[in-house]
Design a protein around this motif. Structure first.
Motif, PDB file in Angstrom:
ATOM      1  N   UNK A  84      27.536 -90.136  -1.082  1.00 22.79           N
ATOM      2  CA  UNK A  84      28.607 -89.380  -1.744  1.00 22.79           C
ATOM      3  C   UNK A  84      28.378 -89.358  -3.254  1.00 22.79           C
ATOM      4  N   UNK A  85      27.941 -90.490  -3.791  1.00 22.61           N
ATOM      5  CA  UNK A  85      27.715 -90.587  -5.239  1.00 22.61           C
ATOM      6  C   UNK A  85      26.628 -89.631  -5.717  1.00 22.61           C
ATOM      7  N   UNK A  86      25.734 -89.209  -4.820  1.00 26.70           N
ATOM      8  CA  UNK A  86      24.635 -88.310  -5.197  1.00 26.70           C
ATOM      9  C   UNK A  86      24.991 -86.837  -5.044  1.00 26.70           C
ATOM     10  N   UNK A  87      26.154 -86.549  -4.473  1.00 26.89           N
ATOM     11  CA  UNK A  87      26.528 -85.152  -4.225  1.00 26.89           C
ATOM     12  C   UNK A  87      26.849 -84.430  -5.536  1.00 26.89           C
ATOM     13  N   UNK A  88      26.433 -83.196  -5.609  1.00 33.07           N
ATOM     14  CA  UNK A  88      26.695 -82.392  -6.813  1.00 33.07           C
ATOM     15  C   UNK A  88      28.158 -81.952  -6.864  1.00 33.07           C
ATOM     16  N   UNK A  89      28.698 -81.575  -5.709  1.00 34.39           N
ATOM     17  CA  UNK A  89      30.078 -81.087  -5.663  1.00 34.39           C
ATOM     18  C   UNK A  89      30.882 -81.866  -4.622  1.00 34.39           C
ATOM     19  N   UNK A  90      31.212 -83.118  -4.900  1.00 34.17           N
ATOM     20  CA  UNK A  90      32.009 -83.879  -3.931  1.00 34.17           C
ATOM     21  C   UNK A  90      33.409 -83.298  -3.807  1.00 34.17           C
ATOM     22  N   UNK A  91      34.009 -83.471  -2.645  1.00 35.84           N
ATOM     23  CA  UNK A  91      35.377 -83.008  -2.421  1.00 35.84           C
ATOM     24  C   UNK A  91      36.353 -83.903  -3.184  1.00 35.84           C
ATOM     25  N   UNK A  92      37.604 -83.488  -3.233  1.00 41.85           N
ATOM     26  CA  UNK A  92      38.619 -84.298  -3.902  1.00 41.85           C
ATOM     27  C   UNK A  92      38.761 -85.672  -3.249  1.00 41.85           C
ATOM     28  N   UNK A  93      38.698 -85.696  -1.911  1.00 43.59           N
ATOM     29  CA  UNK A  93      38.801 -86.972  -1.195  1.00 43.59           C
ATOM     30  C   UNK A  93      37.599 -87.865  -1.512  1.00 43.59           C
TER      31      UNK A  93
ATOM     32  N   UNK B 292      36.188 -93.179  -7.080  1.00 40.00           N
ATOM     33  CA  UNK B 292      37.048 -93.757  -8.112  1.00 40.00           C
ATOM     34  C   UNK B 292      37.585 -95.119  -7.674  1.00 40.00           C
ATOM     35  N   UNK B 293      38.042 -95.188  -6.429  1.00 44.71           N
ATOM     36  CA  UNK B 293      38.580 -96.440  -5.917  1.00 44.71           C
ATOM     37  C   UNK B 293      37.499 -97.507  -5.777  1.00 44.71           C
ATOM     38  N   UNK B 294      36.324 -97.101  -5.334  1.00 45.42           N
ATOM     39  CA  UNK B 294      35.206 -98.050  -5.219  1.00 45.42           C
ATOM     40  C   UNK B 294      34.934 -98.708  -6.569  1.00 45.42           C
TER      41      UNK B 294
ATOM     42  N   UNK C 255      38.732 -93.054   3.449  1.00 43.24           N
ATOM     43  CA  UNK C 255      40.063 -92.460   3.386  1.00 43.24           C
ATOM     44  C   UNK C 255      40.190 -91.361   4.438  1.00 43.24           C
ATOM     45  N   UNK C 256      41.260 -91.414   5.212  1.00 39.29           N
ATOM     46  CA  UNK C 256      41.638 -90.312   6.091  1.00 39.29           C
ATOM     47  C   UNK C 256      43.051 -89.879   5.718  1.00 39.29           C
ATOM     48  N   UNK C 257      43.316 -88.567   5.789  1.00 34.80           N
ATOM     49  CA  UNK C 257      44.662 -88.100   5.493  1.00 34.80           C
ATOM     50  C   UNK C 257      45.144 -87.143   6.575  1.00 34.80           C
ATOM     51  N   UNK C 258      46.454 -86.836   6.536  1.00 33.82           N
ATOM     52  CA  UNK C 258      47.071 -86.005   7.574  1.00 33.82           C
ATOM     53  C   UNK C 258      48.330 -85.382   6.972  1.00 33.82           C
TER      54      UNK C 258
END
Length: 491
Positions: free
Chosen positions: A216-225, A231-233, A257-260
């Motif tokens: 995830x840290x290497x992604x150019x366009x990570x999602x908000x989640x 950030x939390x890490x 994180x999972x959301x609903x």
């Protein structure tokens, strides 16, 4: 597609045996990375013990942790499946649990009690499992089988925030209150939304996903989640709690994180940690037979050996309170000599016996001894004892005054922090509290050279044992002056 009852039972049993001694490759790689970058020596030693223990457990095919967990099963049932079975799916799964936990070659500790409000009698086979079932399209049966230790499960947190409240603030404020009993480094699972029970279920489910935060840290366009996970890490690791609460750079290996969707007036937030004995396995059944489990590549383990050169050797059989005054928090020790064990149920029985004037059980003498908080796995073959790592010492806080005042113990060995009142009692009696590494149970068991049950034999793993140990590695967590290593790292 026909799914046969015996194939389900065998697949579940095989999976539970597998995860008792094999970590997943993503966990090993994440821990190896944490070890390489760790600069805090005491924390680095703890991570090394966890990795060495993991490799030993994999080779010996014995549990990596003495707490072999409460079984959690997530199962997706294809709508087109045809069953060849006499039992319900729930009963099949529980029969698989029973066979796994009572397997003669690798018995797993039975920790489940029925009648939880009253008698709390052990079921002897770790049944029943906690099972979550979904019916989906298709003709396959998809399983996630997990074994969740209660050192981490007991640290689960839940709240319902205002819709505009800051979730990050609540998480960062709450993490230190979880203490070190969940055996970090591990994974934090978070569920947001839905209802109270939905948020808790999502938090638990999220722990079943692979460790992928570095991707995830290497992604150019990570999602908000994904941005929130990163950030939390960073924020959690910057708290400085570290491995086993000893400080250092890595408290969490990943944040999930999972959301609903949820009610406009609500924001349910659940948080559940997974410990250094992270155990889960995904497999599918298509009717062709018993599920095939992944091959294990032993080359993923780093080449590590424990460096005991800076450990102080201690003879438990001649140790005095005066000698203990020379110990400081953070000191690493190698213990040789006699230990007496005792967990929650044993302490309760001792309290009853001392309270009604019976005294201690025949053959039990704590005078000038350390008590080790442990509920070991039964031995097999030529083993002296099965995996025998520490349990959470905080649960024994309410008994500490009694033990120090009425049994004349020198101190205690467990894992995680002690409360303020307990720390003051330790200081008052010039005792000490030492920690062994949670998640290093098989490694620790090899330092136990003799073991015998000396009281409360009928209580199984809650019985009192006498151990003779040689070079058992521990760290001073509370010294005779009341200094507490966890206070400085947990606040």
């Amino acid at each position: 597609m026909n799914i046969q009852q015996n194939h389900v039972i065998k697949s579940v049993a095989n999976a539970l045996q597998y995860i008792s001694y094999y970590h997943s490759p993503d966990f090993i790689q994440a821990m190896a990375s944490a070890y390489e970058k760790e600069t805090h020596q005491t924390a680095k030693n703890a991570i090394a013990q966890i990795l060495i223990n993991s490799k030993m457990a994999a080779i010996g095919q014995r549990p990596m942790c003495q707490d072999t967990g409460i079984v959690n099963v997530f199962v997706e049932v294809g709508m087109d499946i045809v069953w060849v079975a006499d039992l319900s799916l729930e009963d099949m799964i529980n029969e698989g649990v029973r066979q796994a936990y009572t397997k003669a070659e690798n018995p797993l500790r039975a920790s489940i009690v029925k009648d939880p409000l009253f008698s709390r009698v052990n079921t002897k086979d770790n049944t029943p499992a906690v099972i979550h079932t979904r019916v989906v399209k298709g003709n396959r049966l998809n399983f996630i089988v997990a074994a969740k230790g209660c050192g981490s499960e007991n640290k689960a947190k839940f709240t319902i925030l205002q819709p505009d409240s800051n979730v990050v603030d609540w998480i960062i404020k709450t993490i230190p209150t979880m203490g070190a009993g969940w055996c970090p480094p591990g994974i934090i699972g978070i569920g947001v939304g839905g209802t109270a029970e939905k948020a808790m279920l999502m938090a638990k489910e999220s722990l079943m996903d692979p460790i992928d935060i570095q991707d995830i840290a290497q992604k150019i366009n990570p999602s908000n989640l994904e941005k929130l996970r990163l950030k939390l890490m960073e924020k959690i690791n910057n708290l400085g709690i570290g491995a086993q609460g000893l400080g250092g750079l890595t408290t969490v290996l990943d944040v999930k994180i999972k959301d609903y969707p949820t009610h406009a007036a609500s924001q349910a937030v659940a948080m559940i940690p997974n410990c250094a004995a992270t155990r889960h396995l995904h497999f599918s059944m298509d009717g062709s037979g018993v599920a095939t489990l992944p091959e294990v590549d032993m080359s993923i383990y780093p080449e590590l050996e424990m460096d005991y050169s800076k450990y102080k050797k201690v003879d438990l059989d001649t140790l005095t309170r005066q000698q203990m005054t020379q110990w400081n928090i953070g000191d690493t020790l190698l213990l040789t000599g006699t230990l007496i064990t005792g967990r929650d149920a044993a302490h309760n029985r001792l309290k009853q016996m001392l309270g009604n004037g019976e005294g201690l059980p025949e053959g039990v003498d704590f005078k000038n001894k350390f008590i080790y908080y442990v509920g070991p796995v039964d031995a097999v073959g030529d083993e002296v004892i099965g995996p025998a790592g520490p349990t959470t010492a905080t649960r024994m806080d309410k008994f500490t005054d009694m033990m120090l005042e009425e049994t004349d113990i020198l101190g205690m060995i467990g894992k995680a922090e002690r409360g303020t009142a307990t720390t003051q009692s330790i200081k008052k009696h010039q005792a000490s509290y030492l920690i062994a590494v949670g998640g290093a149970a098989y490694l620790i068991s090899k330092s136990i050279k003799k073991a015998k049950k000396i009281a409360f034999v009928e209580m199984g793993m809650e019985a009192i044992y006498e151990f003779e140990v040689k070079d058992m590695p521990v760290t001073v967590a509370v010294d005779t002056q009341g200094a507490n290593i966890h206070v400085q790292n947990l606040g």
